[in-house]
Design a protein around this motif. Structure first.
Motif, PDB file in Angstrom:
ATOM      1  N   MET A 248       0.828  -1.209   0.000  1.00 14.92           N
ATOM      2  CA  MET A 248       0.000   0.000   0.000  1.00 14.92           C
ATOM      3  C   MET A 248       0.863   1.260   0.000  1.00 14.92           C
ATOM      4  SD  MET A 248      -3.113  -0.372  -0.451  1.00 14.92           S
ATOM      5  CE  MET A 248      -3.429   1.369  -0.182  1.00 14.92           C
ATOM      6  N   SER A 249       2.027   1.174   0.636  1.00 16.31           N
ATOM      7  CA  SER A 249       2.968   2.294   0.596  1.00 16.31           C
ATOM      8  C   SER A 249       3.345   2.612  -0.846  1.00 16.31           C
ATOM      9  CB  SER A 249       4.213   1.941   1.416  1.00 16.31           C
ATOM     10  OG  SER A 249       5.296   2.793   1.098  1.00 16.31           O
ATOM     11  N   LYS A 250       3.750   1.606  -1.587  1.00 17.81           N
ATOM     12  CA  LYS A 250       4.135   1.822  -2.990  1.00 17.81           C
ATOM     13  C   LYS A 250       2.967   2.370  -3.803  1.00 17.81           C
ATOM     14  CE  LYS A 250       6.091  -2.485  -3.125  1.00 17.81           C
ATOM     15  NZ  LYS A 250       6.817  -2.720  -1.869  1.00 17.81           N
ATOM     16  N   TYR A 251       1.803   1.796  -3.614  1.00 20.14           N
ATOM     17  CA  TYR A 251       0.619   2.177  -4.386  1.00 20.14           C
ATOM     18  C   TYR A 251       0.193   3.616  -4.072  1.00 20.14           C
ATOM     19  CZ  TYR A 251      -3.942   1.274  -6.643  1.00 20.14           C
ATOM     20  OH  TYR A 251      -5.055   1.287  -7.459  1.00 20.14           O
ATOM     21  N   GLY A 252       0.254   3.989  -2.795  1.00 16.45           N
ATOM     22  CA  GLY A 252      -0.150   5.337  -2.405  1.00 16.45           C
ATOM     23  C   GLY A 252       0.869   6.400  -2.768  1.00 16.45           C
ATOM     24  N   TRP A 253       2.155   6.132  -2.498  1.00 20.21           N
ATOM     25  CA  TRP A 253       3.179   7.136  -2.810  1.00 20.21           C
ATOM     26  C   TRP A 253       3.337   7.337  -4.315  1.00 20.21           C
ATOM     27  CZ3 TRP A 253       3.118   9.670   1.227  1.00 20.21           C
ATOM     28  CH2 TRP A 253       3.428   9.212   2.495  1.00 20.21           C
ATOM     29  N   THR A 254       2.897   6.375  -5.123  1.00 22.39           N
ATOM     30  CA  THR A 254       2.885   6.581  -6.579  1.00 22.39           C
ATOM     31  C   THR A 254       2.078   7.834  -6.923  1.00 22.39           C
ATOM     32  OG1 THR A 254       3.151   4.240  -7.135  1.00 22.39           O
ATOM     33  CG2 THR A 254       2.078   5.628  -8.768  1.00 22.39           C
ATOM     34  N   LEU A 255       0.928   8.006  -6.261  1.00 22.26           N
ATOM     35  CA  LEU A 255       0.088   9.170  -6.554  1.00 22.26           C
ATOM     36  C   LEU A 255       0.677  10.443  -5.953  1.00 22.26           C
ATOM     37  CD1 LEU A 255      -3.525   7.757  -6.173  1.00 22.26           C
ATOM     38  CD2 LEU A 255      -2.108   7.974  -8.227  1.00 22.26           C
ATOM     39  N   TRP A 256       1.383  10.318  -4.833  1.00 24.77           N
ATOM     40  CA  TRP A 256       2.129  11.476  -4.304  1.00 24.77           C
ATOM     41  C   TRP A 256       3.062  11.999  -5.388  1.00 24.77           C
ATOM     42  CZ3 TRP A 256       7.296  12.511  -3.832  1.00 24.77           C
ATOM     43  CH2 TRP A 256       7.698  13.522  -2.942  1.00 24.77           C
ATOM     44  N   ALA A 257       3.740  11.074  -6.070  1.00 29.02           N
ATOM     45  CA  ALA A 257       4.673  11.471  -7.132  1.00 29.02           C
ATOM     46  C   ALA A 257       3.934  12.112  -8.302  1.00 29.02           C
ATOM     47  CB  ALA A 257       5.463  10.253  -7.613  1.00 29.02           C
ATOM     48  N   SER A 258       2.755  11.600  -8.619  1.00 31.22           N
ATOM     49  CA  SER A 258       1.965  12.177  -9.707  1.00 31.22           C
ATOM     50  C   SER A 258       1.571  13.620  -9.384  1.00 31.22           C
ATOM     51  CB  SER A 258       0.716  11.329  -9.954  1.00 31.22           C
ATOM     52  OG  SER A 258      -0.107  11.924 -10.941  1.00 31.22           O
ATOM     53  N   ILE A 259       1.179  13.857  -8.134  1.00 34.44           N
ATOM     54  CA  ILE A 259       0.798  15.208  -7.725  1.00 34.44           C
ATOM     55  C   ILE A 259       2.010  16.138  -7.769  1.00 34.44           C
ATOM     56  CG2 ILE A 259      -0.037  16.604  -5.782  1.00 34.44           C
ATOM     57  CD1 ILE A 259      -1.710  14.100  -4.968  1.00 34.44           C
ATOM     58  N   GLN A 260       3.135  15.679  -7.256  1.00 35.06           N
ATOM     59  CA  GLN A 260       4.344  16.490  -7.299  1.00 35.06           C
ATOM     60  C   GLN A 260       4.769  16.770  -8.743  1.00 35.06           C
ATOM     61  OE1 GLN A 260       5.158  18.135  -4.637  1.00 35.06           O
ATOM     62  NE2 GLN A 260       6.900  17.070  -3.726  1.00 35.06           N
ATOM     63  N   ASP A 261       4.657  15.768  -9.593  1.00 33.00           N
ATOM     64  CA  ASP A 261       5.003  15.925 -11.003  1.00 33.00           C
ATOM     65  C   ASP A 261       4.154  17.012 -11.654  1.00 33.00           C
ATOM     66  OD1 ASP A 261       6.136  14.925 -13.676  1.00 33.00           O
ATOM     67  OD2 ASP A 261       3.978  14.580 -13.967  1.00 33.00           O
ATOM     68  N   GLY A 262       2.876  17.071 -11.288  1.00 32.80           N
ATOM     69  CA  GLY A 262       1.981  18.028 -11.923  1.00 32.80           C
ATOM     70  C   GLY A 262       1.950  19.395 -11.286  1.00 32.80           C
ATOM     71  N   ALA A 263       2.334  19.485  -9.994  1.00 32.18           N
ATOM     72  CA  ALA A 263       2.107  20.737  -9.272  1.00 32.18           C
ATOM     73  C   ALA A 263       3.363  21.415  -8.738  1.00 32.18           C
ATOM     74  CB  ALA A 263       1.148  20.478  -8.102  1.00 32.18           C
ATOM     75  N   ASN A 264       4.478  20.699  -8.651  1.00 30.07           N
ATOM     76  CA  ASN A 264       5.662  21.269  -8.009  1.00 30.07           C
ATOM     77  C   ASN A 264       6.691  21.682  -9.046  1.00 30.07           C
ATOM     78  OD1 ASN A 264       7.961  21.873  -6.495  1.00 30.07           O
ATOM     79  ND2 ASN A 264       7.600  20.231  -5.016  1.00 30.07           N
ATOM     80  N   ASP A 265       6.892  22.980  -9.174  1.00 27.17           N
ATOM     81  CA  ASP A 265       7.903  23.476 -10.111  1.00 27.17           C
ATOM     82  C   ASP A 265       9.043  24.187  -9.385  1.00 27.17           C
ATOM     83  OD1 ASP A 265       6.640  25.755  -9.280  1.00 27.17           O
ATOM     84  OD2 ASP A 265       5.981  26.415 -11.269  1.00 27.17           O
ATOM     85  N   THR A 266       9.146  23.945  -8.052  1.00 28.66           N
ATOM     86  CA  THR A 266      10.182  24.617  -7.273  1.00 28.66           C
ATOM     87  C   THR A 266      11.363  23.699  -6.956  1.00 28.66           C
ATOM     88  OG1 THR A 266       9.210  24.051  -5.118  1.00 28.66           O
ATOM     89  CG2 THR A 266       8.413  26.060  -6.202  1.00 28.66           C
ATOM     90  N   ILE A 267      11.219  22.398  -7.219  1.00 30.05           N
ATOM     91  CA  ILE A 267      12.283  21.442  -6.940  1.00 30.05           C
ATOM     92  C   ILE A 267      12.619  20.704  -8.228  1.00 30.05           C
ATOM     93  CG2 ILE A 267      12.884  19.316  -5.692  1.00 30.05           C
ATOM     94  CD1 ILE A 267      11.281  20.306  -3.342  1.00 30.05           C
ATOM     95  N   ASP A 268      13.895  20.690  -8.563  1.00 29.44           N
ATOM     96  CA  ASP A 268      14.352  20.025  -9.784  1.00 29.44           C
ATOM     97  C   ASP A 268      14.538  18.535  -9.505  1.00 29.44           C
ATOM     98  OD1 ASP A 268      15.360  19.382 -12.248  1.00 29.44           O
ATOM     99  OD2 ASP A 268      17.354  20.206 -11.880  1.00 29.44           O
ATOM    100  N   PHE A 269      13.481  17.765  -9.763  1.00 23.03           N
ATOM    101  CA  PHE A 269      13.511  16.332  -9.482  1.00 23.03           C
ATOM    102  C   PHE A 269      12.502  15.649 -10.390  1.00 23.03           C
ATOM    103  CE2 PHE A 269      12.234  12.522  -7.098  1.00 23.03           C
ATOM    104  CZ  PHE A 269      13.479  11.967  -6.804  1.00 23.03           C
ATOM    105  N   ASP A 270      12.855  14.454 -10.864  1.00 27.60           N
ATOM    106  CA  ASP A 270      11.970  13.695 -11.750  1.00 27.60           C
ATOM    107  C   ASP A 270      11.009  12.871 -10.905  1.00 27.60           C
ATOM    108  OD1 ASP A 270      10.718  12.199 -13.679  1.00 27.60           O
ATOM    109  OD2 ASP A 270      12.550  11.455 -14.622  1.00 27.60           O
ATOM    110  N   PHE A 271       9.948  13.541 -10.438  1.00 34.57           N
ATOM    111  CA  PHE A 271       8.994  12.864  -9.570  1.00 34.57           C
ATOM    112  C   PHE A 271       8.293  11.705 -10.286  1.00 34.57           C
ATOM    113  CE2 PHE A 271       9.211  17.104  -7.570  1.00 34.57           C
ATOM    114  CZ  PHE A 271       9.474  16.721  -6.267  1.00 34.57           C
ATOM    115  N   TRP A 272       7.997  11.866 -11.566  1.00 32.69           N
ATOM    116  CA  TRP A 272       7.253  10.831 -12.285  1.00 32.69           C
ATOM    117  C   TRP A 272       8.037   9.526 -12.336  1.00 32.69           C
ATOM    118  CZ3 TRP A 272       2.454   9.867 -13.351  1.00 32.69           C
ATOM    119  CH2 TRP A 272       2.146   8.871 -14.277  1.00 32.69           C
ATOM    120  N   SER A 273       9.293   9.598 -12.696  1.00 39.55           N
ATOM    121  CA  SER A 273      10.099   8.372 -12.762  1.00 39.55           C
ATOM    122  C   SER A 273      10.246   7.745 -11.384  1.00 39.55           C
ATOM    123  CB  SER A 273      11.480   8.680 -13.347  1.00 39.55           C
ATOM    124  OG  SER A 273      11.373   9.094 -14.692  1.00 39.55           O
ATOM    125  N   TRP A 274      10.397   8.578 -10.375  1.00 35.24           N
ATOM    126  CA  TRP A 274      10.487   8.096  -8.995  1.00 35.24           C
ATOM    127  C   TRP A 274       9.224   7.318  -8.632  1.00 35.24           C
ATOM    128  CZ3 TRP A 274       7.714   8.965  -4.465  1.00 35.24           C
ATOM    129  CH2 TRP A 274       8.367   8.697  -3.254  1.00 35.24           C
TER     130      TRP A 274
END
Length: 302
Positions: A248-274
């Motif tokens: 469930m950790s993997k499944y839930g944090w996947t969407l955390w990464a999706s949100i960061q990928d779409g909304a966070n432009d202040t940190i230079d990090f490949d959230f989607w691949s993560w």
């Protein structure tokens, strides 16, 4: 706001000689080590939309204080929400854990000991349930049109089954960090410290253990050793429970990464691949023929 400008507005740090060093890591904050004549501090400056990510900054502050009282967290020196700042003590003579440290079986009892210390400490001010967090993340992803991994929704019925099986032997919650990446574990040579309480909340202790296993992609044997060290004896149903909550950790944090990928432009990090790396491992577990056996083991006594 630039770091020097922020520091000038923190009473503890303004008007005194200081040196500033930006610390690496941090996917939701910018972190700075600030050295002054009176002490050394870590200044955490928010760099993400906490509401989107289910981060309650007031709770983070209160839970950080509770963790310090438990003897496992850094002391808290200042909280200025109007600036988006939390100031904690810098823990001296510590090195940050890596995945290699968690892959060393000799360290697993030390990690279990640190978790038990935190879990025996003061209750936190809110609860954390990955089943609920995952559902909230999913609502945000769909409402905002963020990217959703292929077949993601196909596994929701299985998630419901896992939740029901875990309810059979629910033994309550304890104060958990819920985000023990290697970088949130510090070693001073004698003991381990646990830092970063953004996602802290009262939770099933097996989530803490399963999340450690999941975040560092440890061998299953390491999870078994970690759970056994935590409980003091081998409990098959606890190991199965930690494995399911690690999924469930993997499944839930996947969407955390999706949100960061779409909304966070202040940190230079490949959230989607993560996030996709986690999701691919989650898919392998969802489609493993042994999943039904795990659910059965989690629901019955040894």
């Amino acid at each position: 706001m630039a770091a020097p400008e922020v520091l000038d507005r923190i009473p503890l740090l303004s008007g005194v000689p200081r040196s500033v060093e930006e610390l690496p890591g941090g996917l939701t904050n910018h972190n700075y080590k600030v050295t002054t004549p009176s002490g050394v501090y870590v200044v955490r400056v928010w760099a993400s939309d906490g509401e989107l990510l289910a981060i309650d900054r007031d709770a983070e502050h209160a839970n950080s204080i509770a963790a310090a009282r438990a003897g496992v967290g850094a002391p808290v020196h200042a909280y200025l929400p109007e600036l988006g700042v939390l100031v904690v003590g810098f823990l001296p003579n510590c090195r940050t854990y890596t995945e290699a440290d968690l892959r060393d079986p000799a360290n697993l009892p030390r990690v279990a000991r640190a978790c038990r210390l935190l879990h025996a400490g003061p209750r936190f001010v809110r609860d954390f349930d990955m089943f609920e967090v995952q559902r909230r993340y999913l609502e945000i992803v769909r409402e905002r049109g963020f990217r959703l991994p292929p077949r993601y929704l196909d596994f929701m019925p299985t998630v419901s089954q896992i939740r029901k099986c875990l309810a059979v032997r629910d033994e309550g919650t304890v104060p958990c960090n819920n985000d023990l990446l290697p970088g949130n574990i510090l070693d001073d040579g004698e003991r381990l410290w646990l830092i970063d309480y953004e996602y802290a909340g009262n939770n099933d202790p097996c989530f803490e253990l399963g999340n450690i296993w999941s975040e560092s992609d440890l061998p299953i044997e390491h999870l078994e050793e970690l759970v056994t060290a935590y409980y003091g004896r081998r409990l098959r149903h606890k190991i199965a429970r930690a494995r399911l909550l690690g999924l469930m950790s993997k499944y839930g944090w996947t969407l955390w990464a999706s949100i960061q990928d779409g909304a966070n432009d202040t940190i230079d990090f490949d959230f989607w691949s993560w996030g996709m790396e986690k999701y691919e491992r989650a898919v392998a577990e969802f489609t493993d023929p042994g999943l039904a056996r795990l659910m059965d083991e989690a629901a019955r006594a040894d």
